[in-house]
Write a protein that holds these residues in place. Structure first.
Motif, PDB file in Angstrom:
ATOM      1  N   TRP B  13       0.822  -1.229   0.000  1.00 39.04           N
ATOM      2  CA  TRP B  13       0.000   0.000   0.000  1.00 39.04           C
ATOM      3  C   TRP B  13       0.848   1.267   0.000  1.00 39.04           C
ATOM      4  CZ3 TRP B  13       1.055   3.026   4.127  1.00 39.04           C
ATOM      5  CH2 TRP B  13       1.449   2.439   5.340  1.00 39.04           C
ATOM      6  N   ILE B  14       2.108   1.148   0.416  1.00 36.44           N
ATOM      7  CA  ILE B  14       3.006   2.316   0.474  1.00 36.44           C
ATOM      8  C   ILE B  14       3.030   3.069  -0.858  1.00 36.44           C
ATOM      9  CG2 ILE B  14       5.508   2.837   0.422  1.00 36.44           C
ATOM     10  CD1 ILE B  14       4.809   2.640   3.246  1.00 36.44           C
ATOM     11  N   HIS B  15       3.092   2.313  -1.944  1.00 33.80           N
ATOM     12  CA  HIS B  15       3.271   2.955  -3.256  1.00 33.80           C
ATOM     13  C   HIS B  15       2.086   3.840  -3.637  1.00 33.80           C
ATOM     14  CE1 HIS B  15       6.976   0.814  -3.935  1.00 33.80           C
ATOM     15  NE2 HIS B  15       6.379  -0.265  -3.485  1.00 33.80           N
ATOM     16  N   GLU B  16       0.902   3.467  -3.214  1.00 34.19           N
ATOM     17  CA  GLU B  16      -0.291   4.282  -3.513  1.00 34.19           C
ATOM     18  C   GLU B  16      -0.460   5.416  -2.504  1.00 34.19           C
ATOM     19  OE1 GLU B  16      -3.750   2.495  -4.923  1.00 34.19           O
ATOM     20  OE2 GLU B  16      -2.394   1.625  -6.416  1.00 34.19           O
ATOM     21  N   ALA B  17       0.022   5.199  -1.288  1.00 30.38           N
ATOM     22  CA  ALA B  17      -0.287   6.139  -0.212  1.00 30.38           C
ATOM     23  C   ALA B  17       0.661   7.335  -0.170  1.00 30.38           C
ATOM     24  CB  ALA B  17      -0.235   5.405   1.133  1.00 30.38           C
ATOM     25  N   VAL B  18       1.829   7.196  -0.763  1.00 29.36           N
ATOM     26  CA  VAL B  18       2.848   8.233  -0.592  1.00 29.36           C
ATOM     27  C   VAL B  18       3.045   9.007  -1.891  1.00 29.36           C
ATOM     28  CG1 VAL B  18       5.276   8.663  -0.038  1.00 29.36           C
ATOM     29  CG2 VAL B  18       4.000   6.900   1.209  1.00 29.36           C
ATOM     30  N   ASP B  19       3.002  10.307  -1.782  1.00 30.34           N
ATOM     31  CA  ASP B  19       3.231  11.184  -2.937  1.00 30.34           C
ATOM     32  C   ASP B  19       4.726  11.499  -3.006  1.00 30.34           C
ATOM     33  OD1 ASP B  19       3.358  13.099  -4.879  1.00 30.34           O
ATOM     34  OD2 ASP B  19       1.828  14.406  -4.002  1.00 30.34           O
ATOM     35  N   THR B  20       5.392  10.882  -3.966  1.00 32.56           N
ATOM     36  CA  THR B  20       6.845  11.068  -4.071  1.00 32.56           C
ATOM     37  C   THR B  20       7.200  12.275  -4.936  1.00 32.56           C
ATOM     38  OG1 THR B  20       6.905   9.566  -5.964  1.00 32.56           O
ATOM     39  CG2 THR B  20       7.350   8.596  -3.807  1.00 32.56           C
ATOM     40  N   GLY B  26       9.233  22.292   5.389  1.00 27.47           N
ATOM     41  CA  GLY B  26       9.025  22.535   6.825  1.00 27.47           C
ATOM     42  C   GLY B  26       8.973  21.249   7.629  1.00 27.47           C
ATOM     43  N   ASP B  27       9.218  21.401   8.924  1.00 28.05           N
ATOM     44  CA  ASP B  27       9.269  20.238   9.812  1.00 28.05           C
ATOM     45  C   ASP B  27       7.896  19.582   9.986  1.00 28.05           C
ATOM     46  OD1 ASP B  27      11.898  20.981  10.074  1.00 28.05           O
ATOM     47  OD2 ASP B  27      11.730  21.685  12.149  1.00 28.05           O
ATOM     48  N   GLU B  28       6.857  20.420  10.015  1.00 25.82           N
ATOM     49  CA  GLU B  28       5.510  19.881  10.271  1.00 25.82           C
ATOM     50  C   GLU B  28       5.075  18.924   9.169  1.00 25.82           C
ATOM     51  OE1 GLU B  28       3.524  21.049  13.053  1.00 25.82           O
ATOM     52  OE2 GLU B  28       5.383  22.043  13.692  1.00 25.82           O
ATOM     53  N   ALA B  29       5.321  19.299   7.928  1.00 27.83           N
ATOM     54  CA  ALA B  29       4.893  18.449   6.802  1.00 27.83           C
ATOM     55  C   ALA B  29       5.630  17.122   6.814  1.00 27.83           C
ATOM     56  CB  ALA B  29       5.135  19.184   5.477  1.00 27.83           C
ATOM     57  N   LYS B  30       6.878  17.144   7.247  1.00 27.70           N
ATOM     58  CA  LYS B  30       7.683  15.912   7.263  1.00 27.70           C
ATOM     59  C   LYS B  30       7.163  14.948   8.331  1.00 27.70           C
ATOM     60  CE  LYS B  30      11.933  18.110   5.512  1.00 27.70           C
ATOM     61  NZ  LYS B  30      11.460  19.520   5.379  1.00 27.70           N
ATOM     62  N   VAL B  31       6.918  15.477   9.516  1.00 23.59           N
ATOM     63  CA  VAL B  31       6.420  14.602  10.588  1.00 23.59           C
ATOM     64  C   VAL B  31       4.988  14.164  10.288  1.00 23.59           C
ATOM     65  CG1 VAL B  31       5.908  14.426  13.052  1.00 23.59           C
ATOM     66  CG2 VAL B  31       8.003  15.552  12.288  1.00 23.59           C
ATOM     67  N   GLU B  32       4.226  15.045   9.640  1.00 24.15           N
ATOM     68  CA  GLU B  32       2.860  14.673   9.255  1.00 24.15           C
ATOM     69  C   GLU B  32       2.875  13.425   8.367  1.00 24.15           C
ATOM     70  OE1 GLU B  32       0.669  17.551   6.792  1.00 24.15           O
ATOM     71  OE2 GLU B  32      -0.897  17.462   8.326  1.00 24.15           O
ATOM     72  N   LEU B  33       3.815  13.349   7.447  1.00 28.72           N
ATOM     73  CA  LEU B  33       3.897  12.142   6.614  1.00 28.72           C
ATOM     74  C   LEU B  33       4.214  10.917   7.478  1.00 28.72           C
ATOM     75  CD1 LEU B  33       3.919  10.591   3.944  1.00 28.72           C
ATOM     76  CD2 LEU B  33       6.338  11.217   3.681  1.00 28.72           C
ATOM     77  N   ALA B  34       5.155  11.067   8.397  1.00 29.43           N
ATOM     78  CA  ALA B  34       5.509   9.931   9.264  1.00 29.43           C
ATOM     79  C   ALA B  34       4.290   9.455  10.060  1.00 29.43           C
ATOM     80  CB  ALA B  34       6.657  10.330  10.200  1.00 29.43           C
TER      81      ALA B  34
END
Lengths: 186, 186
Positions: B13-20, B26-34
């Protein structure tokens, strides 16, 4: 496109070098195998001068590991990590001793901060160590990283007995050779 | 016969869920993905409630990781470890920033003792953390393991900046749900 896998292998010479049929009775024999692996890894140029092995409660070999950081371009591929990963994949258990059986890790040198942390989760009952961290840092350029002040006590609290200085001089000899050769540090 | 390899995969599911394609400014967007990864891993039943991601100095995604301990029967397969392994195998570098470029790890929860040690060697310049260890231990049965008393200072000494409590409530919400469901702890 995400890179979604990681694959680790031990070097091919492992299969010829390790006697899987014998039992490794006593702490000395177990650490001796780990040190032999560290030396052979250096001889073969297949990674850093570190070796490790997991044994079960009947002194039988479950898995071995050698440092594969450079060949696998991965900082996770320390000897102890390789031994844990191979043991867990072989037994299909994420905590080796979860069924109440007993496991031991023997390592040629004191685990660094990463392998120390991995040791907390791997499911072993005893940790047998050859060279000290001070030996590693004296004889090579390797850094062992930050540990809890009472790192032995923290393991023992979690049911992992620690024994050090087993075949320490033999372990130091491999590290000394690596340091004199000036191999890569990482 | 020795078991001489270990193979780790991220869930499909990773491949569909993550926008590469996007950048994560910013730090917030990075942790939001995690944190999103931690939640999706729980939704899909593909491992424990933890997610992580590595970004480069231009805020582009390099790799992601989710906890895979149970599906891969391996205690090494924590989210941060998966993210480091995939980043290093993708870039073919055992220390991500060895060429002077900059890397960041964002993680949904404070690294445990194993992932803490791995962070020392992985070659990152900053560590961005959602939930605290105290949150993990309050909301779930997970143990975070022993760390050096000044764990932040030890990372900063090695050039790794640490920032905590980023999107902490969102990270806590995933942990709370896992705790309430009573998933396995390891």
């Amino acid at each position: 496109m995400l890179y979604a896998q990681a694959h680790f292998t031990l070097p091919a010479w492992i299969h010829e070098a390790v006697d899987t049929a014998r039992t490794y009775t006593g702490d000395e024999a177990k650490v001796e195998l780990a040190i032999t692996l560290s030396r052979l890894n250096l001889d073969h140029g297949s990674g850093g001068p570190f070796g490790a092995a997991v044994f079960d409660g009947e002194d039988r070999l479950v898995s071995v590991g050698v440092n594969r950081v450079v060949p696998q371009t991965c900082s996770v591929a320390h000897a102890e990590m390789m031994a844990y990963m191979c043991a867990q994949q072989r037994l299909q258990r994420y905590r080796l001793n979860e069924d109440g059986s007993r496991f031991v890790l023997a390592t040629s040198a004191q685990p660094c901060c990463q392998c120390y942390g991995a040791t907390v989760w791997a499911g072993i009952d005893a940790l047998l160590i050859g060279a000290r961290s001070a030996d590693v840092e004296e004889l090579t350029e390797f850094d062992e990283g930050p540990l809890p002040a009472d790192w032995v006590g923290e393991l023992e609290k979690r049911g992992i007995a620690v024994r050090r200085d087993i075949q320490r001089e033999a372990a130091r000899a491999v590290l000394r050779r690596y340091g004199e050769q000036g191999g890569p540090t990482y």
